[in-house]
Design a protein around this motif. Structure first.
Motif, mmCIF file in Angstrom:
data_model
loop_
_atom_site.group_PDB
_atom_site.id
_atom_site.type_symbol
_atom_site.label_atom_id
_atom_site.label_comp_id
_atom_site.label_asym_id
_atom_site.label_seq_id
_atom_site.Cartn_x
_atom_site.Cartn_y
_atom_site.Cartn_z
ATOM 1 N N ASN A 151 0.914 -1.081 0.076
ATOM 2 C CA ASN A 151 -0.161 0.056 -0.053
ATOM 3 C C ASN A 151 0.929 1.082 0.029
ATOM 4 O O ASN A 151 1.945 1.132 0.022
ATOM 5 N N MET A 152 0.177 2.482 -0.206
ATOM 6 C CA MET A 152 1.059 3.654 0.052
ATOM 7 C C MET A 152 1.758 3.593 1.537
ATOM 8 O O MET A 152 1.204 3.275 2.533
ATOM 9 N N VAL A 153 2.996 4.097 1.598
ATOM 10 C CA VAL A 153 3.565 4.448 2.783
ATOM 11 C C VAL A 153 3.684 5.613 3.349
ATOM 12 O O VAL A 153 3.770 6.837 2.383
ATOM 13 N N ASN A 154 3.277 6.020 4.526
ATOM 14 C CA ASN A 154 2.904 7.331 5.214
ATOM 15 C C ASN A 154 4.562 8.150 4.891
ATOM 16 O O ASN A 154 5.402 7.690 5.391
ATOM 17 N N ALA A 155 4.225 9.465 4.535
ATOM 18 C CA ALA A 155 5.421 10.335 4.520
ATOM 19 C C ALA A 155 6.031 10.718 5.704
ATOM 20 O O ALA A 155 7.457 10.794 5.544
ATOM 21 N N ARG A 156 5.594 10.166 6.648
ATOM 22 C CA ARG A 156 6.297 10.247 7.935
ATOM 23 C C ARG A 156 7.353 9.217 8.309
ATOM 24 O O ARG A 156 8.111 9.347 9.100
ATOM 25 N N LYS A 157 7.237 8.333 7.562
ATOM 26 C CA LYS A 157 8.363 7.088 7.580
ATOM 27 C C LYS A 157 9.407 7.371 6.853
ATOM 28 O O LYS A 157 9.256 7.462 5.344
ATOM 29 N N ALA A 158 10.630 7.405 7.117
ATOM 30 C CA ALA A 158 11.729 7.700 6.319
ATOM 31 C C ALA A 158 11.796 6.424 5.406
ATOM 32 O O ALA A 158 11.865 5.262 5.579
ATOM 33 N N PHE A 159 12.323 6.760 4.205
ATOM 34 C CA PHE A 159 12.505 5.949 3.309
ATOM 35 C C PHE A 159 13.989 5.334 2.984
ATOM 36 O O PHE A 159 14.234 4.542 2.458
ATOM 37 N N TYR A 160 14.778 6.280 3.506
ATOM 38 C CA TYR A 160 16.343 5.870 3.404
ATOM 39 C C TYR A 160 16.813 6.269 4.912
ATOM 40 O O TYR A 160 16.759 7.312 5.258
ATOM 41 N N ASP A 161 17.630 5.614 5.425
ATOM 42 C CA ASP A 161 18.500 5.890 6.454
ATOM 43 C C ASP A 161 20.100 5.537 6.209
ATOM 44 O O ASP A 161 20.415 4.294 5.889
ATOM 45 N N ASP A 205 8.252 14.091 0.554
ATOM 46 C CA ASP A 205 7.453 15.155 0.490
ATOM 47 C C ASP A 205 6.130 14.620 0.755
ATOM 48 O O ASP A 205 5.037 15.578 0.736
ATOM 49 N N ARG A 206 5.634 13.415 0.190
ATOM 50 C CA ARG A 206 4.240 13.000 0.353
ATOM 51 C C ARG A 206 4.024 11.745 0.449
ATOM 52 O O ARG A 206 5.397 10.798 0.443
ATOM 53 N N ASP A 207 3.090 10.969 0.613
ATOM 54 C CA ASP A 207 2.899 9.320 0.616
ATOM 55 C C ASP A 207 3.530 8.909 -0.428
ATOM 56 O O ASP A 207 3.405 9.284 -1.562
ATOM 57 N N TYR A 208 4.145 7.657 -0.392
ATOM 58 C CA TYR A 208 4.720 7.157 -1.702
ATOM 59 C C TYR A 208 4.663 5.680 -1.578
ATOM 60 O O TYR A 208 3.929 4.760 -0.549
ATOM 61 N N ARG A 209 4.851 4.812 -2.531
ATOM 62 C CA ARG A 209 5.099 3.379 -2.690
ATOM 63 C C ARG A 209 6.383 3.155 -2.875
ATOM 64 O O ARG A 209 7.292 3.884 -3.428
ATOM 65 N N THR A 210 6.999 1.891 -2.392
ATOM 66 C CA THR A 210 8.638 1.609 -2.670
ATOM 67 C C THR A 210 8.641 0.538 -3.961
ATOM 68 O O THR A 210 7.824 -0.455 -3.987
#
Length: 251
Positions: A199-209, A238-243
Motif C-alpha cells: 500500500n501507500m507508505v506514510n510520508a512520516r516514515k523515512a524511506f532511506y537511513d 514530501d508525500r505518501d509513496y510506494r516503494t
C-alpha cells in the motif's frame, strides 16, 4: 531497441528469469562454433574461414541491453507484469506487492544525499580516525564496517502516474558514476521494477537511513550511536509513496 543501460541488477533479473522459465539458469562462459552444414552460424563475423572444416571456441559477450529486451519478452503476457509504455489503462493503485512494472519516468536523487555521498569520497582519510584515542569502541566498529562496505545504496525518487515512487539503487549495479546521475534527472528513462510495498507508505516514515543503507550498520550499532551529523540524517519523501525494487534503468 537501442539505448544506454544506466543500472542493471543482474542478480535479481537472473533470479526472476529462472522463476519464469521454471528452471535454473545456465551461465555459459564459452561455446564451440562449427562450420558443419547443419549449423547456421556466420563464421565470417568471427573472422573464421567458412570453407575450412574446423571448430572454433567462442566466448559469450555480455550485452545488458539485449538482456533487458530478453527479460521483457519473457515477462510479456504474464498476469503479474504491466507495461505502462504500451498501455496507460492500468491502475497503479490497485497493483499488489510483487508485480513487475515497466514505465518511463524521471529519476531524482534527493539533495540531502549529496553530503552522504561526499563522506564516501573521504574513506581513505577516515582510516586514520580509527586510531584516535577519543573515539569509543562502538564508533570504531561502525566506522570499520563502513570502510569495508562496497555495496552501498543510493536513494532515488520517481514521479509516475501522479504517484511518488521511492527506491534504493545498489551502487555496485550502477553503470554510470554518481556524479553523472544529475544529467539523467533531465532525461526520461525506461525503468523495470518490482513493487515492494503493498500500500501507500506514510510520508512520516523515512524511506532511506544512511546508517543502515549507506553504512550498512545493523540495528544494535545504529541504536548505540548517540547523535547524527549532517549527511547521516534519515531522508523523507514530501508525500505518501510506494516503494519499488528497481531491476534495470536504460535510456
Amino acid at each position: 531497441m537501442f539505448g544506454n543501460v544506466v543500472y542493471y541488477d543482474k542478480k535479481k533479473i537472473d533470479e526472476y528469469r529462472s522463476v519464469i522459465k521454471g528452471q535454473r539458469n545456465l551461465e555459459v562462459e564459452e561455446y564451440e562454433v562449427s562450420n558443419d552444414k547443419g549449423i547456421q552460424v556466420d563464421l565470417k563475423a568471427f573472422g573464421a574461414d567458412a570453407k575450412a572444416s574446423k571448430t572454433y571456441k567462442a566466448k559469450v559477450q555480455e550485452s545488458l541491453l539485449y538482456n533487458c529486451d530478453e527479460f521483457e519478452k519473457l515477462l510479456s503476457g504474464r498476469d503479474d507484469y504491466f507495461d505502462f509504455t504500451q498501455s496507460s489503462d492500468f491502475d497503479l493503485m490497485t497493483m499488489s506487492r510483487g508485480v513487475i512494472i515497466k514505465f518511463d519516468g524521471y529519476i531524482k536523487v534527493p539533495e540531502e544525499f549529496d553530503l552522504t555521498q561526499t563522506i564516501d569520497k573521504f574513506k581513505p582519510m577516515l582510516i586514520a580516525s580509527l586510531v584516535k584515542d577519543n573515539m569509543d569502541q562502538t564508533e570504531q566498529v561502525a566506522l570499520q564496517v563502513f570502510l569495508e562496505t562496497s555495496d552501498t545504496k543510493i536513494p532515488v525518487l520517481i514521479d509516475f502516474d501522479e504517484q511518488l515512487m521511492c527506491s534504493k539503487l545498489i551502487s555496485n549495479n550502477m553503470l554510470v558514476k554518481y556524479e553523472d546521475m544529475e544529467e539523467y534527472e533531465e532525461l526520461e528513462v525506461t525503468i523495470i521494477a518490482r513493487i515492494t510495498s503493498g500500500n501507500m507508505v506514510n510520508a512520516r516514515k523515512a524511506f532511506y537511513d544512511p546508517l543502515k543503507d549507506f553504512m550498512t550498520l545493523n540495528r544494535v550499532m545504529r541504536r548505540s550511536i548517540g547523535g547524527r551529523t549532517d549527511g547521516l540524517y534519515e531522508i523523507y519523501a514530501d508525500r505518501d509513496y510506494r516503494t519499488i525494487e528497481i531491476l534495470a534503468i536504460y535510456q
